[in-house]
Scaffold this motif. Structure first.
Motif, mmCIF file in Angstrom:
data_model
loop_
_atom_site.group_PDB
_atom_site.id
_atom_site.type_symbol
_atom_site.label_atom_id
_atom_site.label_comp_id
_atom_site.label_asym_id
_atom_site.label_seq_id
_atom_site.Cartn_x
_atom_site.Cartn_y
_atom_site.Cartn_z
ATOM 1 N N UNK A 178 0.866 -1.180 0.000
ATOM 2 C CA UNK A 178 0.000 0.000 0.000
ATOM 3 C C UNK A 178 0.897 1.223 0.000
ATOM 4 N N UNK A 179 0.739 2.087 -0.978
ATOM 5 C CA UNK A 179 1.568 3.294 -1.093
ATOM 6 C C UNK A 179 0.731 4.489 -0.644
ATOM 7 N N UNK A 180 1.146 5.119 0.450
ATOM 8 C CA UNK A 180 0.433 6.284 0.962
ATOM 9 C C UNK A 180 -0.143 6.010 2.341
ATOM 10 N N UNK A 181 0.074 6.960 3.264
ATOM 11 C CA UNK A 181 -0.317 6.743 4.650
ATOM 12 C C UNK A 181 -1.314 7.790 5.130
ATOM 13 N N UNK A 182 -2.114 8.340 4.199
ATOM 14 C CA UNK A 182 -3.255 9.132 4.623
ATOM 15 C C UNK A 182 -4.297 8.215 5.253
ATOM 16 N N UNK A 183 -5.437 8.777 5.621
ATOM 17 C CA UNK A 183 -6.452 7.971 6.296
ATOM 18 C C UNK A 183 -6.925 6.814 5.422
ATOM 19 N N UNK A 233 3.687 9.973 9.201
ATOM 20 C CA UNK A 233 2.429 10.667 9.496
ATOM 21 C C UNK A 233 2.157 10.613 10.992
ATOM 22 N N UNK A 234 1.467 11.638 11.473
ATOM 23 C CA UNK A 234 0.926 11.597 12.828
ATOM 24 C C UNK A 234 -0.423 10.902 12.763
ATOM 25 N N UNK A 235 -0.562 9.833 13.532
ATOM 26 C CA UNK A 235 -1.768 9.013 13.495
ATOM 27 C C UNK A 235 -2.598 9.276 14.752
ATOM 28 N N UNK A 242 6.997 11.720 11.416
ATOM 29 C CA UNK A 242 7.417 12.609 10.321
ATOM 30 C C UNK A 242 8.383 13.664 10.852
ATOM 31 N N UNK A 243 8.844 14.516 9.978
ATOM 32 C CA UNK A 243 9.845 15.526 10.352
ATOM 33 C C UNK A 243 9.211 16.860 10.713
ATOM 34 N N UNK A 244 7.901 16.897 10.877
ATOM 35 C CA UNK A 244 7.202 18.145 11.142
ATOM 36 C C UNK A 244 6.177 17.904 12.244
ATOM 37 N N UNK A 266 -2.435 17.109 6.825
ATOM 38 C CA UNK A 266 -3.715 16.588 7.280
ATOM 39 C C UNK A 266 -3.465 15.316 8.079
ATOM 40 N N UNK A 267 -3.992 15.234 9.306
ATOM 41 C CA UNK A 267 -3.688 14.071 10.153
ATOM 42 C C UNK A 267 -4.301 12.796 9.598
ATOM 43 N N UNK A 268 -3.651 11.692 9.898
ATOM 44 C CA UNK A 268 -4.191 10.377 9.583
ATOM 45 C C UNK A 268 -5.017 9.893 10.765
ATOM 46 N N UNK A 269 -6.257 9.498 10.507
ATOM 47 C CA UNK A 269 -7.140 9.010 11.556
ATOM 48 C C UNK A 269 -7.263 7.497 11.410
#
Length: 531
Positions: free
Chosen positions: A189-194, A217-219, A271-273, A279-282
């Protein structure tokens, strides 16, 4: 004679657009390209071209009190986090209650929007509409247009070296519905958005998943101490405190909060920020699936081989069967004349993400082309309430130069606040953006006035969740039920949870702590709002 308004799209934005038109005495006609309302939330087993759709298992990330339309609370019996079928039912109930179906034409696709011949004098628009059943096209003219198509339509499909030689199946998350085809598979799976996190955790129950992310990502989890997290966090008091406190303190506090739920360093997610610079990952389950070994977090993809994938850190995974690209969407308005609306690199240079600033007549508005840190439905509703009053001439927009200044200011602020990415070009802070729309429309709650005239309500408005009902307390569109809806918010939050009665406990200690907290908060409010 009332003005005619074309509403393009029958999803959540289109439905509230119809209602806002009716409320303002306008005559809406909604063109929906499918045979059903709901847009993204109308689940179908089959994939439809340029028509976004939730997964079969999708549960909304915004709690019901923070996502509802402002004069139609979601029933207390519904869970705080609703399955997509319940979201769709709510939209259908909304449409039925306010008699919106009478204004909708189905299987009618708008293929072109252009200025009418008399546009300079009237501001009217010609719409070329294709009937999906007969194949015939017709042209209709309207006094104004509300574009409610959303931006989850055109897939963003990045290319990688060697991908064309990869022998497994490659799909975009747009095409994913449910996991039955993936049992026993090794899946990238490529991408760690929600969406990517949801797909990864779901598929990890039937196969081995590798979750690739460029930046981590911040989850965030949905719940905070058992309550919906957005109910707890999204308050005017918290916003005021975040503005008073140093930015570094706020960022560090958010880091501690999210790491208390899941140690991001330990799980390879950091992440580095700081949090909310993207946009946060839920997701509630990602940490558990990583701990089980069924999800393995990997770096960005470097290249594909015929049977596997190499990552930028030099690691390799072989025997990959399936690739799912959870890489988002490209925004676009292909049916609108590019001289009116030309979206490049997902940038929408419109005032309030709605109005093309250089149009001679403000008779076209784009609705829902924002990514709020909160519910989209109330945001789209406020945009529609504003747009319809602009169409009527009851709200005057700033000059073109002032609108361009505001657009550039927001772009610069976005560049400083958010990591540079296509997905962050339309991100907005929820309460500030809602307040901005409401202030221009005259329906922003007057906190000082409420403190003087209705202190109980003022207390709930300031310290409680900033629910959509707050924007129905005063001004145009005022709703008599808004006060009660605000005061009973937590009753509707608690109701679906209380399915087993428990013995009552002594509340003396709880009452003492509550009164102590009330005094502290009251002093803070007095200092901030009345200083």
């Amino acid at each position: 004679m009332s003005k005619s308004v074309a509403v393009i799209g029958g999803g959540c934005s289109g439905l509230t657009a119809i209602k806002c038109c009716v409320n303002e005495g306008l005559e809406p006609v909604c063109f929906e390209r499918t045979d059903e309302v709901g847009g993204l939330w109308h689940y179908t087993d089959h994939v439809r071209n340029r028509q976004a759709c939730v997964m079969r298992s999708t549960v909304i990330n915004t709690s019901k009190e923070m996502m509802c339309f402002s004069d139609y609370p979601i029933p207390k019996e519904y869970p705080n986090y609703m399955h997509n079928s319940q979201v769709l039912q709510y939209f259908k109930d909304y449409a039925e209650h306010f008699k919106l179906y009478d204004h909708i034409q189905y299987n009618a696709e708008v293929v072109k929007v252009q200025r009418a011949a008399d546009f300079l004098n009237t501001g009217r628009w010609d719409l070329h509409v294709r009937d999906h059943k007969s194949g015939e096209e017709r042209t209709e003219t309207f006094d104004a247009v509300l574009v409610c198509t959303g931006y989850h339509a055109e897939k963003n499909e990045p290319t990688f070296p060697g991908l064309s030689d990869f022998k497994g199946r490659v799909l975009h998350s747009h095409e994913y519905r449910e996991p039955s085809e993936y049992f026993g598979k090794r899946i990238l799976v490529v991408g760690i958005g929600s969406s990517g996190a949801d797909i990864a955790t779901e598929l990890s129950r039937c196969g081995q998943v590798f979750l690739s992310t460029r930046r981590g990502a911040w989850v965030f989890k949905r719940l905070a101490a058992g309550m919906p997290g957005d109910i707890v966090r999204t308050t005017r008091l918290n916003l005021a405190m975040s503005r008073l406190l140093p930015t570094s303190f706020v960022h560090n506090s958010l880091k501690k909060l999210v790491n208390s739920q899941l140690d991001h360093d330990l799980y390879g997610l950091t992440p580095t920020y700081p949090p909310f610079m993207q946009h946060p990952t839920i997701n509630d389950d990602l940490g558990n699936r990583i701990a089980c070994g069924s999800v393995k977090v990997k770096a960005d993809v470097k290249k594909f081989t015929p049977t596997g994938v190499e990552f930028v850190d030099g690691t390799v995974e072989e025997n990959i069967d399936e690739v799912l690209l959870a890489t988002g969407y490209n925004f676009g308005l292909p049916f609108i004349d590019k001289k009116v609306a030309d979206v490049k690199n997902n940038r929408l240079p419109f005032y309030l993400y709605m109005f093309p600033p250089d149009l001679e007549h403000k008779t076209l508005a784009v609705i829902g082309f924002v990514q709020p840190l909160g519910g989209l439905m109330p945001t789209a509703e406020l945009q529609c309430r504003l747009a319809t009053r602009v169409f009527k001439g009851e709200v005057k927009l700033p000059s073109a130069s002032e609108m361009w200044k505001d657009i550039r200011t927001k772009e610069n602020a976005m560049a400083q606040r958010c990591w540079k990415s296509q997905r962050h070009t339309v991100q907005v802070a929820w309460i500030p953006f809602m307040d901005e729309l409401a202030e221009l429309n005259g329906c922003k709650p007057d906190i000082v006035s409420l403190i003087k005239t209705d202190p109980v309500l003022a207390w709930h408005v300031i310290t409680g969740p900033c629910t959509p009902y707050q924007y129905r307390l005063m001004g145009p569109g005022k709703w008599a039920g808004a006060r009660d809806a605000i005061l009973t918010t937590m009753d509707r939050v608690r109701f679906p949870l209380a399915t087993r009665p428990l013995p009552k406990k002594s509340a003396e200690t709880r009452q003492f702590l509550l009164w102590f907290l009330l005094v502290v908060v009251a002093l803070t409010i007095i200092r901030f709002f009345l200083a």
